[in-house]
Design an enzyme around this catalytic site. Structure first.
Site, PDB file in Angstrom:
ATOM      1  N   GLU A 116       1.056  -0.986  -0.116  1.00 61.73           N
ATOM      2  CA  GLU A 116       0.098   0.090   0.165  1.00 61.73           C
ATOM      3  C   GLU A 116       0.781   1.217   0.127  1.00 61.73           C
ATOM      4  O   GLU A 116       2.074   1.138   0.078  1.00 61.73           O
ATOM      5  CB  GLU A 116      -0.935  -0.032   1.302  1.00 61.73           C
ATOM      6  CG  GLU A 116      -1.816  -1.386   1.185  1.00 61.73           C
ATOM      7  CD  GLU A 116      -2.888  -1.413   2.331  1.00 61.73           C
ATOM      8  OE1 GLU A 116      -2.569  -0.725   3.257  1.00 61.73           O
ATOM      9  OE2 GLU A 116      -3.824  -2.189   2.571  1.00 61.73           O
ATOM     10  N   HIS A 249      -8.674   9.346   3.637  1.00 59.80           N
ATOM     11  CA  HIS A 249      -8.523   8.334   2.642  1.00 59.80           C
ATOM     12  C   HIS A 249      -8.798   9.025   1.293  1.00 59.80           C
ATOM     13  O   HIS A 249     -10.060   9.355   0.979  1.00 59.80           O
ATOM     14  CB  HIS A 249      -9.395   6.914   3.069  1.00 59.80           C
ATOM     15  CG  HIS A 249      -8.923   5.827   2.401  1.00 59.80           C
ATOM     16  ND1 HIS A 249      -8.908   5.459   1.055  1.00 59.80           N
ATOM     17  CD2 HIS A 249      -8.173   4.908   3.004  1.00 59.80           C
ATOM     18  CE1 HIS A 249      -8.322   4.411   0.856  1.00 59.80           C
ATOM     19  NE2 HIS A 249      -7.967   3.704   1.989  1.00 59.80           N
ATOM     20  N   ARG A 297      -0.840   8.759   2.043  1.00 62.27           N
ATOM     21  CA  ARG A 297      -2.164   9.291   1.921  1.00 62.27           C
ATOM     22  C   ARG A 297      -2.304  10.817   1.802  1.00 62.27           C
ATOM     23  O   ARG A 297      -3.276  11.052   1.115  1.00 62.27           O
ATOM     24  CB  ARG A 297      -3.039   8.367   2.963  1.00 62.27           C
ATOM     25  CG  ARG A 297      -3.196   7.136   2.692  1.00 62.27           C
ATOM     26  CD  ARG A 297      -4.022   6.601   3.921  1.00 62.27           C
ATOM     27  NE  ARG A 297      -4.272   5.018   3.729  1.00 62.27           N
ATOM     28  CZ  ARG A 297      -4.746   4.131   4.652  1.00 62.27           C
ATOM     29  NH1 ARG A 297      -5.141   4.699   5.580  1.00 62.27           N
ATOM     30  NH2 ARG A 297      -5.066   2.916   4.286  1.00 62.27           N
ATOM     31  N   HIS A 358     -10.811   9.662   7.424  1.00 62.52           N
ATOM     32  CA  HIS A 358     -10.901   8.015   7.630  1.00 62.52           C
ATOM     33  C   HIS A 358     -10.200   7.736   8.887  1.00 62.52           C
ATOM     34  O   HIS A 358     -10.687   6.946   9.625  1.00 62.52           O
ATOM     35  CB  HIS A 358      -9.750   7.649   6.451  1.00 62.52           C
ATOM     36  CG  HIS A 358      -9.598   6.257   6.544  1.00 62.52           C
ATOM     37  ND1 HIS A 358     -10.591   5.142   6.453  1.00 62.52           N
ATOM     38  CD2 HIS A 358      -8.425   5.536   6.872  1.00 62.52           C
ATOM     39  CE1 HIS A 358      -9.812   3.972   6.500  1.00 62.52           C
ATOM     40  NE2 HIS A 358      -8.700   4.256   6.721  1.00 62.52           N
ATOM     41  N   ARG A 393      -0.691   8.913   9.082  1.00 60.39           N
ATOM     42  CA  ARG A 393      -0.409   7.380   9.466  1.00 60.39           C
ATOM     43  C   ARG A 393      -0.103   6.509   8.204  1.00 60.39           C
ATOM     44  O   ARG A 393      -0.468   6.620   7.136  1.00 60.39           O
ATOM     45  CB  ARG A 393      -1.749   6.670   9.991  1.00 60.39           C
ATOM     46  CG  ARG A 393      -1.647   5.288  10.094  1.00 60.39           C
ATOM     47  CD  ARG A 393      -3.008   4.639  10.874  1.00 60.39           C
ATOM     48  NE  ARG A 393      -4.193   4.769  10.259  1.00 60.39           N
ATOM     49  CZ  ARG A 393      -4.855   4.067   9.306  1.00 60.39           C
ATOM     50  NH1 ARG A 393      -3.846   2.938   8.993  1.00 60.39           N
ATOM     51  NH2 ARG A 393      -5.684   4.005   8.645  1.00 60.39           N
TER      52      ARG A 393
END
Length: 527
Positions: A116, A249, A297, A358, A393
């Site tokens: 990811e 997100h 992100r 998110h 994060r």
């Protein structure tokens, strides 16, 4: 008065794994686990992508995972915490597996590892595209078979019991402040079936109440994510930190009419080759970051936000048409089915996506033992601020943070448990001179107003003017609802509204105080 040795608030991965550890070690102790909705409903349930940890040392290492986490956190991670979590994660993963959680494997029997945004290696363990659901299933089954754990569903925690309540019951006018030595003695909990507020006294309390995504209009978080834990801790005078860092997100499914929660298109789809395109069909991430769709992100979400402002559209696209159909269906069956249900064939059509609130990277400040600034109160999971995430994060690091800090909280609590005693002067809940509220429609409207304020003024891109407007509008809502809370018999809608207002206030104030752009925080008027 209910007395329990350990009180656990929240039924996600953090609360469940903590309860299991305590129950196994302290076989004669009583553990009471309360959750505001059905036991299955938590942010853990909605975690699609997976859990990040180093399992294949031939291609990966702790150091690579540590560096990926530090880079994503944009200089604000606590490196000691990062190292601790990354290095302990494999042991905690083994415990999840021993409790019954299952993760996908290759034909050779090795774990199937995804990748990811922000990760330099494939290290994401997953169970199809419902990893969180699978983990919650296994833990709940284990909890239900553990005799010294009592699980109370539909029980809403209103406030912690602290020295403030004891002093007030004794007639003292002194107000407890952040500078005072404060101890937690349990919590006042609303039984939603009987509307009775129970006084639950505990020697040790663990708060694992999840995040606050519902403070925004578009969020991947379930309806229950109203920031109750953060708000309660703030009222109890616990330290709150880094709450301005909201992670949006990049790829929530865009639907008309809008859904809440928004359906998440996991980042693992981009890890398998999904391409972001604007409304003109152009791939645009090359204009923003060399890592393209697999940039962290915060970068991807801001890039999409910028493209939406340029094109004037409400959504961009995720192109998966070039990915092997059989592989996609096998890895992402629920995403495939969800898209199909609204007329999208992922093998032929682009998926309309938009960023959505998110994850909150800050929260209740804790040390490496999970201790808050309040004695005998621990916090872990999304409601806590450990120092792992910094300003942003790293994808799939949330589940390892939860299980590592649940373990740390268990270990430290065990070391002091035998020295703790129940008090005899804990007051019950006092709701004299209150009446039942019958204007629930006003609560619904105010909840929507908060979400509108936060989405319009405190979103992916902020400014000083927007933040001041948000503060002014929120102050009106606060004053209106201050009297409602004071004079009405409590209900879940009233308490959630109060907590949403508190979380919005904390996010706005922290955003106004921050003068440097980092990670998930971006103010046009800052450096």
């Amino acid at each position: 008065m209910i007395k329990t040795d350990f009180l656990v608030i929240g039924s996600g991965i953090a609360g469940l794994s903590y309860a299991l550890k305590v129950a196994s070690f302290h076989k004669q102790a009583t553990i009471t686990l309360v959750t505001k909705a059905q036991k299955e409903e938590s942010n853990t349930k909605y975690a699609q992508g997976g859990i990040a940890t180093v399992t294949n040392t031939d291609i990966d290492s702790f150091e690579q995972h540590i560096q990926d986490t530090l880079i994503a956190g944009d200089g604000l991670c606590d490196e000691e915490v990062v190292r601790m979590v990354v290095e302990e994660a494999p042991k905690r993963l083994d415990e999840l597996i021993a409790w019954g959680a299952q993760f996908d494997k290759t034909n050779k029997g090795d774990y199937s590892l995804g990748r990811e945004g922000g990760h330099s290696q494939n290290r994401i363990l997953h169970h199809k595209d419902i990893t969180g659901y699978e983990i919650a299933r296994a833990l709940l089954q284990k909890v239900e078979n553990t005799p010294n754990i009592t699980l109370l569903e539909d029980h809403f925690t209103v406030d912690f019991i602290t020295d403030h309540h004891i002093l007030r019951a004794q007639g003292h006018e002194k107000t407890v402040t952040h500078r005072d030595h404060i101890t937690c003695y349990g919590a006042y909990v609303l039984d939603e079936a009987t509307q009775e507020i129970k006084t639950i006294q505990a020697k040790i309390t663990l708060l694992a109440a999840g995040g606050s995504g519902q403070v925004y209009r578009t969020t991947t978080n379930p309806k229950i994510a109203t920031g109750d834990g953060i708000a309660m801790a703030y009222r109890a005078k616990a330290k709150i930190q880094d709450i301005e860092f909201i992670q949006f997100h990049p790829t929530a499914l865009h639907q008309e009419p809008a859904q809440s929660p928004a359906f998440l298109i996991t980042e693992a789809v981009r890890g398998e080759g999904g391409i972001l395109r604007n409304s003109n069909g152009e791939r645009f991430m090359e204009r923003y970051d060399d890592r393209l769709e697999l940039a962290p992100r915060d970068i991807v979400a801001r890039a999409i936000d910028t493209e939406l402002k340029i094109t004037g559209e409400d959504y961009a696209y995720l192109d998966c048409t070039h990915i092997n159909p059989e592989h996609f269906i096998n890895h992402f069956p629920n995403i495939t089915e969800k898209c199909k249900s609204i007329g999208i064939d992922v093998h032929k059509d682009f998926i309309p996506i938009t960023p959505a609130a998110h994850y909150i990277c800050g929260g209740i400040a804790v040390n490496k033992n999970g201790q808050t600034s309040i004695e005998n109160l621990y916090a872990c999971g999304e409601c806590s601020r450990t120092g792992l995430h910094g300003a942003n994060r790293l994808a799939s690091n949330s589940l390892i943070e939860a299980i590592v800090y649940a373990h740390k909280s268990f270990k430290h609590g065990t070391s002091i448990f035998n020295s703790l005693e129940f008090r005899s002067d804990i007051p019950g809940w006092d709701d004299t001179n209150t009446s039942k509220n019958i204007e629930n429609i006003l609560i619904t409207h105010d909840r929507k107003d908060i979400q509108k304020i936060m989405s319009n003024y405190v979103g992916i891109v902020r400014s000083d003017i927007r933040l001041q407007k948000a503060a002014n509008r929120l102050e009106i809502l606060y004053q209106e609802n201050k009297e409602l809370y004071k004079n009405a018999k409590l209900s879940v809608p009233i308490c959630e509204l109060r907590n949403l207002i508190t979380n919005a206030h904390l996010i706005i104030q922290a955003s106004m105080e921050r003068k440097q752009n980092k990670g998930g925080f971006y103010n046009q008027d800052c450096e």
